[in-house]
Enzyme design. Structure first.
Site, PDB file in Angstrom:
ATOM      1  N   ASP A   1       0.881  -1.163   0.000  1.00  0.00           N
ATOM      2  CA  ASP A   1       0.000   0.000   0.000  1.00  0.00           C
ATOM      3  C   ASP A   1       0.920   1.215   0.000  1.00  0.00           C
ATOM      4  OD1 ASP A   1      -1.615   2.150   0.652  1.00  0.00           O
ATOM      5  OD2 ASP A   1      -2.165   1.416   2.641  1.00  0.00           O
TER       6      ASP A   1
ATOM      7  N   ASP B   1     -12.721   4.917   2.515  1.00  0.00           N
ATOM      8  CA  ASP B   1     -11.276   5.083   2.756  1.00  0.00           C
ATOM      9  C   ASP B   1     -10.917   6.562   2.752  1.00  0.00           C
ATOM     10  OD1 ASP B   1      -8.523   5.181   2.752  1.00  0.00           O
ATOM     11  OD2 ASP B   1      -8.234   3.783   1.102  1.00  0.00           O
TER      12      ASP B   1
ATOM     13  N   GLU C   1      -7.130   0.590  -4.095  1.00  0.00           N
ATOM     14  CA  GLU C   1      -7.006   0.456  -2.631  1.00  0.00           C
ATOM     15  C   GLU C   1      -8.284  -0.071  -1.976  1.00  0.00           C
ATOM     16  OE1 GLU C   1      -5.640   4.380  -1.649  1.00  0.00           O
ATOM     17  OE2 GLU C   1      -3.703   4.023  -2.609  1.00  0.00           O
TER      18      GLU C   1
ATOM     19  N   LYS D   1       3.031  11.409  -3.663  1.00  0.00           N
ATOM     20  CA  LYS D   1       1.982  10.746  -4.446  1.00  0.00           C
ATOM     21  C   LYS D   1       1.015  11.773  -5.058  1.00  0.00           C
ATOM     22  CE  LYS D   1      -1.496   7.152  -3.643  1.00  0.00           C
ATOM     23  NZ  LYS D   1      -1.969   6.200  -2.632  1.00  0.00           N
TER      24      LYS D   1
HETATM   25 MG    MG Z   1      -4.293   4.801   2.191  1.00  0.00          MG
END
Ligand code: MG
Ligand code: ADP
Length: 617
Positions: A7, A196, A172, A68
C-alpha cells in the site's frame, strides 16, 4: 516465489506478505508496521520513513512528502500549483512535468516523482527481504480507485525503478474489501461499502462479496481530500489568530507554517479521543511563541463541509451502483482519518451503528488485501486464497472529443474491467486525409472540461466528402485499468493506436537511468551505515579506554602511560568532532593507532585484557 503486497500511500505506506495461511504485516527496520511516505536528504545520506519525517523542521527544503500527489500530474495542474505553495522543497517545470529539485552532497539533484516513490517502495521491499530472507522481485501495488491512467502508469514505473515487477495495480478499496472478505470467513453474499479517508485521498467503493468473488459495483471519491486538508483548515485558523494577536503577517513564513502544521496534525489526532487540546510552537514567527487551544467542536466546524461532503460522495456511489443504503450490509473504515469521531458519527447516522465494521485495522487493510491478491497471483496455491476473483470497474468515463468539442463517451464510468468497447465515427470535413483523436476522461459534456489523456493521428485517409470515410475506434481497458485506444480507417485498414500514458510518461531509457541511480543510492546508504557503525565503534572504544585509565584502572597505570593514552584519546575525540562522516578506512586507522598504544600497556596491567576486548573485530 514470494510476492508482496504494498500500500503506497500519500502519507503512509505498508507492506505485507501472505504466508502460513495468513497475511503478515512486515515491520520496517524500526519495528513500525506502517512507514511514513517521507524521504529526507541530509548531509550524511538519505533517510526514509519516520526518521525522515522528524527532519522536516531542521531540514525543511530537502525533506520530501506527499509525493503521491504529484504522481502522473502535470506541472500546470491547479492541484500541483496549490500544493507546492505549502511545501518546503522546490519543484521545477520540465516540459510541464513537475520534478523535485534539491541539493544532495553539495550538488543540485533533480528527481522525478516516480523516483521518490521508488525509494519508498524499495525500502519496503528491502524490509520484506530481510524479514523473509528471500529475494523479492514481484509485487502487487495499490492505487486510489480514482487514479487515472497516467497515475497508474507512473506507479508501475515507480515499481520498476525500485526493482519490482508490478504484477498488478489494484484499487485500494478493492484491496481493503479483500481483507474484509477473507477475515469474514462466511460464504453468504454481502454488499460492503469501503470508506477510505486517508491523508490525501478519499475513496468510496461498493463491493459485492460472495465466495471470494469480489465484484466492484461502483466507485467514487475525491483524489484531493483527506487529513492534510483538515490540518490545513486548522493551520489557517491559527495563522489568522496569530496575525491578529501579534499584528503581523506570517503567511510567507513557510518553515514556521510547517512547524505549525505538524503541531496541528498532532492536535487533530488528539482530538479524536480528547474534546479539547493545546497547540504550542515556540518561536513560531519573528521569535514570538505561539500557544492556543482548540476544541473538538471547533475542529468540526472548521471542517464541516469536508465531512459532510464525504456523505454526499457515499450517496453518489450508492446511486451509481443503483442501490439503497439499506442494501449495504457492512461499512468498512479504512485510512487514518476514519478515526475522526465526526466522520464515524456521520456514517453511523446514515447507515446505523451496527453496520460499521470495527475489526479491520484501518492502517493495514489495504496492504493486507494486496498481499492476499499477490499470493493468489503468484500461483503458490495456498489453500485459503486459491479461488479469489476480482472484478473491478473504470472510475471515470472514457471517450474522445468530436469536431464540435463534445465528449463522446465510449466507456461509461463504473463499467467492469477488463473491457473492450467499439465506437464508429467518420470524417468531419470535406477531403480530410488525416484524423486526430483526442482522448479524455471525465463526466462533463464538453471535452475541454474533462481530463486530457492523450492523442494520436490516423493518416492516409482517401480524400472524400465529409462523412464518407468511416473509422472503427476501440477502447480497451486492461485489468490494471490502463487504457489503449485504436482507430482504424475502414476503407484503407490504416490504423493507429495509443496506450494512454500522457506526455509525462518515462521513457525506457529514463527508467534504466533511474534504476541505476536507485542502486547507487542504495549503495550510498549501505556505505553510510558502515561508516557510521565504524565511527560508533571508534567513539565507544575511545571513551571506554579514556574512562578506564582515568577511572577504575587509574592506579594500575604509570603516569607516562596514562598521559600518552589520554592524549591519544583526546586527539581522536577532537578528530571525530571535526569529521562528521569520515571514511571507513580513516576510522579504522584511528582505531588501529589507538590499539597500538593501548595493547602493550593494557596487556601488562590487571584486568587490562577486559578493555582490549573492544578491539576485537
Ligand atoms: Mg491509504
Ligand atoms: P494515506 O492512505 O493517504 O497514506 P493514511 O490512511 O495513513 O493515509 O492516513 C493518514 C491521515 O490520517 C493523516 O492525515 C493523519 O493525520 C490522519 N490520522 C491518523 N491518525 C489519526 C487520528 N487518530 N485521528 C485523526 N486523524 C488521524
Amino acid at each position: 516465489m514470494t510476492v508482496i503486497g504494498i500500500d503506497l500511500g500519500t502519507s503512509n505506506s505498508c507492506v505485507a506478505v501472505y504466508r502460513k495461511d495468513q497475511v503478515e504485516i512486515i515491520p520496517n527496520d524500526q519495528g513500525e508496521r506502517v512507514t511514513p511516505s517521507w524521504v529526507s536528504f541530509t548531509d550524511d545520506g538519505r533517510l526514509i520513513g519516520n526518521v525522515a519525517k522528524q527532519e522536516v523542521s531542521t531540514n525543511f527544503d530537502r525533506t520530501l512528502f506527499q509525493i503521491k500527489r504529484l504522481i502522473g500530474r502535470t506541472y500546470d495542474d491547479p492541484m500541483v500549483q496549490a500544493d507546492m505553495k505549502l511545501w518546503g522543497f522546490s519543484l521545477i517545470n520540465d516540459d510541464n512535468k513537475p520534478k523535485i529539485s534539491i541539493e544532495y552532497q553539495g550538488r543540485p539533484k533533480i528527481f522525478d516523482p516516480e523516483e521518490i516513490s521508488a525509494m519508498i517502495l524499495e525500502s519496503l521491499k528491502t524490509a520484506a527481504e530481510e524479514r523473509l530472507d528471500v529475494t523479492i522481485t514481484d509485487a502487487v501495488i495499490t492505487v486510489p480507485a480514482y487514479f487515472n491512467n497516467t497515475q497508474r502508469n507512473a506507479t508501475i514505473d515507480a515499481g520498476r525503478i525500485a526493482g519490482l515487477n508490478v504484477l498488478r495495480v489494484i484499487n485500494e478499496p478493492t484491496a481493503a474489501a479483500i481483507a474484509y472478505g477473507l477475515e469474514k470467513k462466511t460464504n453468504e453474499e454481502q454488499n460492503v461499502l469501503i470508506f477510505d479517508l486517508g491523508g490525501g485521498t478519499f475513496d468510496v467503493t461498493i463491493v459485492k462479496i460472495k465466495n471470494k468473488i469480489f465484484d466492484v459495483r461502483a466507485t467514487g471519491g475525491d483524489t484531493h481530500l483527506g487529513g492534510d486538508d483538515f490540518d490545513n483548515r486548522m493551520v489557517n485558523h491559527f495563522i489568522s489568530e496569530f496575525n491578529r494577536k501579534n499584528d503581523c503577517d506570517m503567511s510567507q513564513n513557510k518553515r514556521g507554517i510547517y512547524r505549525l502544521r505538524i503541531a496541528c496534525e498532532n492536535a487533530k489526532k488528539r482530538l479524536s479521543t480528547a474534546t479539547n487540546t493545546t497547540v504550542q510552537v515556540d518561536g513560531l514567527h519573528n521569535g514570538i511563541d505561539f500557544k492556543s487551544s482548540i476544541t473538538r467542536a471547533k475542529f468540526e466546524v472548521l471542517n464541516r463541509e469536508y465531512f459532510e461532503n464525504t456523505i454526499k460522495t457515499v450517496k453518489d456511489a450508492l446511486s451509481s451502483a443503483a442501490m439503497d443504503k439499506s442494501e449495504i450490509d457492512k461499512v468498512v473504515l479504512v485510512g487514518g482519518s476514519t478515526r475522526i469521531p465526526k466522520v464515524r458519527n456521520l456514517l453511523q447516522d446514515f447507515f446505523g451503528e451496527k453496520k460499521i465494521n470495527k475489526t479491520i485495522n484501518p492502517d493495514e487493510a489495504v496492504a493486507n488485501g494486496a498481499a492476499a491478491l499477490a499470493s493468489n497471483m503468484s500461483n503458490s496455491g495456498l489453500s485459503g486464497i486459491k479461488d479469489l476473483k476480482i472484478s473491478d470497474v473504470v472510475p471515470l468515463s472514457l471517450g474522445w472529443k468530436d469536431g464540435g468539442g463534445d465528449m463522446i463517451t465510449v466507456v461509461k464510468r463504473n463499467t467492469k474491467i477488463p473491457t473492450k468497447k467499439w465506437n464508429r465515427n467518420q470524417t468531419s470535413k470535406d477531403y480530410q486525409t488525416e484524423s486526430t483523436f483526442c482522448i479524455y476522461e471525465g463526466e462533463r459534456a464538453a471535452a475541454k472540461d474533462n481530463h486530457f489523456l492523450g492523442m494520436f493521428c490516423v493518416k492516409g485517409i482517401p480524400a472524400a466528402l465529409r462523412g464518407v470515410e468511416k473509422f472503427k475506434t476501440c477502447f480497451i481497458v486492461d485489468e490494471n485499468g490502463i487504457l489503449t485506444v485504436t482507430s482504424r480507417n475502414v476503407s484503407t485498414g490504416k490504423e493507429n493506436q495509443i496506450t494512454i500514458d500522457n506526455s509525462g510518461k518515462l521513457s525506457e531509457r529514463e527508467i534504466k537511468r533511474m534504476i541505476e541511480d536507485a542502486k547507487r543510492f542504495k549503495q550510498d546508504d549501505i556505505e553510510w551505515k558502515e561508516r557510521s557503525e565504524q565511527v560508533h565503534k571508534l567513539e565507544n572504544s575511545v571513551y571506554a579506554v579514556k574512562h578506564a585509565v582515568t577511572g577504575e584502572m587509574s592506579h594500575n597505570c604509570s603516569d607516562t602511560d596514562k598521559k600518552q593514552i589520554i592524549e591519544n584519546c583526546e586527539e581522536i575525540i577532537n578528530w571525530l568532532r571535526d569529521n562528521r562522516n569520515p571514511q571507513i578506512l580513516d576510522s579504522k586507522k584511528k582505531m588501529a593507532d589507538l590499539e597500538k598504544i593501548c595493547r602493550p600497556i593494557f596487556e601488562n596491567i590487571r584486568d587490562g585484557s577486559e578493555i582490549l576486548r573492544i578491539f576485537q573485530k
